[in-house]
Write a protein that holds these residues in place. Structure first.
Motif, short mmCIF file in Angstrom:
data_model
loop_
_atom_site.label_atom_id
_atom_site.label_comp_id
_atom_site.label_asym_id
_atom_site.label_seq_id
_atom_site.Cartn_x
_atom_site.Cartn_y
_atom_site.Cartn_z
N VAL A 251 -0.36 -9.70 6.76
CA VAL A 251 -1.14 -8.45 7.51
C VAL A 251 -1.78 -7.52 6.67
N GLN A 252 -3.09 -7.87 6.43
CA GLN A 252 -3.79 -6.90 5.53
C GLN A 252 -3.68 -5.53 5.42
N VAL A 253 -3.42 -5.02 6.87
CA VAL A 253 -3.18 -3.54 7.01
C VAL A 253 -1.99 -3.17 6.35
N PHE A 254 -1.04 -4.05 6.29
CA PHE A 254 0.18 -3.84 5.83
C PHE A 254 0.13 -3.75 4.35
N THR A 255 -0.67 -4.59 3.59
CA THR A 255 -0.77 -4.80 2.28
C THR A 255 -1.48 -3.35 1.93
N LYS A 256 -2.53 -3.07 2.57
CA LYS A 256 -3.23 -1.80 2.23
C LYS A 256 -2.21 -0.60 2.35
N ALA A 257 -1.16 -0.78 3.15
CA ALA A 257 -0.32 0.64 3.37
C ALA A 257 0.84 0.47 2.18
N LEU A 258 1.09 -0.75 1.79
CA LEU A 258 1.91 -0.68 0.53
C LEU A 258 1.16 -0.10 -0.73
N GLU A 259 -0.27 -0.72 -0.66
CA GLU A 259 -1.23 -0.12 -1.90
C GLU A 259 -1.11 1.28 -2.00
N ARG A 260 -1.08 2.07 -0.91
CA ARG A 260 -1.14 3.55 -0.87
C ARG A 260 0.29 3.89 -1.12
N HIS A 261 1.43 3.35 -0.76
CA HIS A 261 2.67 4.00 -0.63
C HIS A 261 3.19 3.74 -2.31
N ILE A 262 3.13 2.53 -2.84
CA ILE A 262 3.95 2.18 -3.88
C ILE A 262 3.41 2.91 -5.18
N PRO A 263 2.13 3.24 -5.36
CA PRO A 263 1.83 3.97 -6.80
C PRO A 263 2.46 5.18 -6.79
N LYS A 264 2.62 5.84 -5.43
CA LYS A 264 3.20 7.33 -5.49
C LYS A 264 4.78 7.21 -5.59
N SER A 265 5.38 6.10 -5.17
CA SER A 265 6.84 6.20 -5.10
C SER A 265 7.35 5.13 -6.05
N ILE A 266 6.98 4.60 -6.97
CA ILE A 266 7.37 3.50 -7.82
C ILE A 266 8.69 4.11 -8.83
N LEU A 267 8.55 5.28 -9.07
CA LEU A 267 9.51 5.73 -9.91
C LEU A 267 10.95 6.29 -9.37
N THR A 268 10.60 6.46 -7.81
CA THR A 268 11.93 6.53 -7.09
C THR A 268 12.42 5.47 -6.36
N MET A 269 11.74 4.30 -6.23
CA MET A 269 12.01 3.26 -5.32
C MET A 269 13.24 2.42 -6.05
N HIS A 270 14.23 2.04 -5.31
CA HIS A 270 15.16 1.22 -5.75
C HIS A 270 14.56 -0.09 -6.34
N PRO A 271 15.11 -0.55 -7.55
CA PRO A 271 14.63 -1.84 -8.18
C PRO A 271 14.50 -3.02 -7.53
N GLN A 272 15.55 -3.24 -6.39
CA GLN A 272 15.55 -4.26 -5.62
C GLN A 272 14.29 -4.43 -4.73
N THR A 273 13.79 -3.21 -4.35
CA THR A 273 12.93 -2.98 -3.37
C THR A 273 11.49 -3.46 -4.01
N VAL A 274 11.29 -3.00 -5.32
CA VAL A 274 10.18 -3.42 -5.95
C VAL A 274 10.27 -4.77 -6.26
N SER A 275 11.40 -5.32 -6.52
CA SER A 275 11.55 -7.00 -6.72
C SER A 275 10.74 -7.60 -5.50
N LYS A 276 11.31 -7.21 -4.26
CA LYS A 276 11.18 -7.64 -3.28
C LYS A 276 9.48 -7.57 -3.12
N VAL A 277 8.98 -6.45 -3.29
CA VAL A 277 7.46 -6.07 -2.94
C VAL A 277 6.83 -7.39 -3.91
N MET A 278 7.27 -7.24 -5.08
CA MET A 278 6.68 -8.39 -5.93
C MET A 278 6.51 -9.76 -5.59
#
Length: 555
Positions: A251-278
């Motif tokens: 779903v493109q809107v979901f990917t767009k939401a990830l694009e807005r969220h992840i740059p702001k949260s990358i340093l506090t996100m759990h590495p396993q979550t980042v791994s799943k995003v990738m």
């Protein structure tokens, strides 16, 4: 004290010490008030790591409350009984203790007599699910009682609780598929009302229960999830991404939401979550530069704290999707440092996947190749699943071909011929059939005879060329079967959408390295990308386009 005033005061207290002081000032409390106090204690004293202050369990006021619940459980209201049970489970009270045994026994007795409302059933179901080994018989009873009630009127909380119970109790899915079909139908109408937590839990249940036929519900939940991306916990976001992968949703809107969220949260996100995003981006071929750039920065900052699997999950998509972020030099310098210090900790197949992904984007792991090509490492690869299958041997062969062609200064061990494939598999990179047919028709129109080009030609260098055209010294086209007087070879790469990242003109890593290697092997590579040919309506226009691309000097 009036109950309304009691709960107003209670909810303003922020520590167990304040709560105990407040309770000790009261002469009389209803069981609802007492269970509410236990719930408030559990809210302020329990976090993700458990009980903050185990000493509170020895407090006199707390023990007095527990004593009342243990010995007067039969006199409690349903609300008091079930709220107390929920709070004590959250406070990690031993399920085998006499207190818990008394409350569980009383709850199950009332369940058996049909004395619990839908809300009570929900509370009991949630409590039983929190226990390490819940009683499946009791959970099944709850579902049976719930089915008697009007399913059309279930609240989102009740729907979620039933999904969670079915996850635990369903052994033979056919037995409850009728219930699941009704539940899926009702849930579809309530999707817009679901909180981030409820949406995540239902998607997780649909995966576990393998509800692949519930396409309208899955699609609605995935679209709804896009609104909640900033509000998901790490665990919830992982559940949602797992569902996207399992059900094949993109779903493109979901990917767009990830694009807005992840740059702001990358340093506090759990590495396993980042791994799943990738993993999500990699599997869906989504090259999202905001996400990849943020993950690169996160890796540079946090690489020393990542597990070896997480390191691979962060890095491999860069190679697969053929992308170098702005911080590439720092990223791969950090990766090399980590590999030097932790090389032995990597599982063989993880290490091979990681190093192979690096060469796709011209990052050459020269210092680590002697280990990869050593007999000891190859034996370890063979001993662990999936062993030395076609994919693994193709990766080894491509690593070896890369250092041979692109790193002539490499003087380490070579890859023995018995570990090399004869040709790279074309499963993921085979040409688009429709585009391939149009290109061949255009070439036939241009060259007049089919003998002047060959299609899907195996080379001695492991690659298969889509279309090969041979020229003599003066630039005239030779018959494809001719072996003598061949001065130039043109490799025409017919690149359909399957060779590019999704919604992008960026070639995938495996196709980029193939075209790079063909050039180094002496071919003139001509790329025919799908997006340049989409508007060519007839054969003559296609032939004209191919003339310009393949023979620009004679056009």
């Amino acid at each position: 004290m009036d109950e309304q005033l009691f709960f107003k005061k209670l909810n303003n207290l922020c520590t167990s010490k304040e709560i105990f002081y407040f309770l000790s000032s009261l002469e009389v409390m209803s069981d609802t008030m007492a269970s509410g106090a236990l719930q408030r204690i559990s809210e302020v004293e329990v976090d993700d790591s458990g009980l903050k202050n185990p000493g509170l369990l020895e407090n006199e006021v707390f023990r007095a409350l527990c004593f009342q619940f243990e010995f007067e459980s039969s006199k409690l209201s349903n609300t008091g009984l079930l709220n107390a049970l929920q709070a004590l489970i959250k406070l990690r009270i031993d399920p085998q203790s006499t207190l818990m045994a008394s409350l569980l026994s009383e709850s199950k007795e009332r369940l058996g007599k049909g004395q619990l409302t839908a809300e009570n059933l929900c509370a009991l179901g949630e409590s039983l699910l929190e226990l390490e080994s819940p009683s499946c018989a009791a959970l099944e009873q709850i579902v049976n009682h719930m089915q008697v009630k009007d399913i059309e009127r279930w609240s989102p909380r009740e729907i979620v609780m039933v999904y969670k119970i079915l996850q635990v109790t369903v052994r033979e899915r056919k037995q409850c598929q009728n219930l699941l079909n009704r539940l899926n139908h009702v849930t579809l109408r309530t999707v817009s009302q679901l909180s981030p937590n409820f949406a995540s839990v239902i998607l997780d249940s649909l995966v576990v229960l393998r509800q692949t036929q519930a396409v309208p519900l899955v699609t609605a939940l995935c679209k709804h999830s896009a609104r909640h991306v900033p509000f998901f916990t790490d665990h919830e976001l992982v559940n949602v991404l797992e569902a996207f992968l399992y059900f094949g949703q993109k779903v493109q809107v979901f990917t767009k939401a990830l694009e807005r969220h992840i740059p702001k949260s990358i340093l506090t996100m759990h590495p396993q979550t980042v791994s799943k995003v990738m993993q999500y981006c990699c599997k869906k071929m989504i090259l999202s530069k905001p996400i990849f750039d943020a993950v690169a920065e996160g890796f540079i900052s946090n690489a020393d704290t990542l597990t070896t699997d997480q390191i691979a999950a962060y890095i491999i998509p860069f190679g697969t999707l053929n992308y170098l972020p702005p911080s590439a030099s720092s990223l791969f310098r950090k990766l090399e440092t980590v590999l030097h210090t932790r090389l032995r900790r990597f599982q063989p197949h993880t290490l091979l996947n990681l190093l192979h992904s690096c060469v796709l984007i011209q990052r050459y792991p020269i210092n680590f190749l002697p280990k990869i090509f050593s007999p000891y490492f190859l034996q370890k690869l063979q001993a662990q699943p999936p062993g030395l299958n076609g994919v693994v041997m193709s990766q080894l062969t491509q690593l070896f071909l890369t250092v041979t062609l692109e790193c002539p200064f490499y003087e380490g061990p070579k890859l023995l011929s018995k570990y090399q494939v004869k040709a790279f598999p074309t499963l993921h990179s085979s040409p688009d059939i429709h585009l391939f047919k149009r290109v061949k028709t255009g070439l036939l129109y241009l060259l007049k005879k089919r003998i002047y080009f060959a299609s899907e030609v195996s080379t001695p260098y492991f690659y298969v060329v889509d279309i090969e055209i041979k020229l003599d010294e003066e630039g005239f086209v030779l018959p494809a079967a001719q072996l003598e007087e061949v001065h130039r070879r043109i490799a025409v790469c017919v690149d359909g959408q399957n060779r590019f990242c999704a919604h992008s003109h960026n070639l995938l890593g495996e196709e980029a390295i193939k075209q790079r290697h063909l050039q180094l092997l002496g071919y003139e590579v001509v790329q025919i990308p799908f997006f340049e040919t989409e508007n060519l309506q007839n054969t003559r226009k296609m032939a004209d386009y191919l003339h310009k691309k393949i023979f620009p000097c004679t056009y």
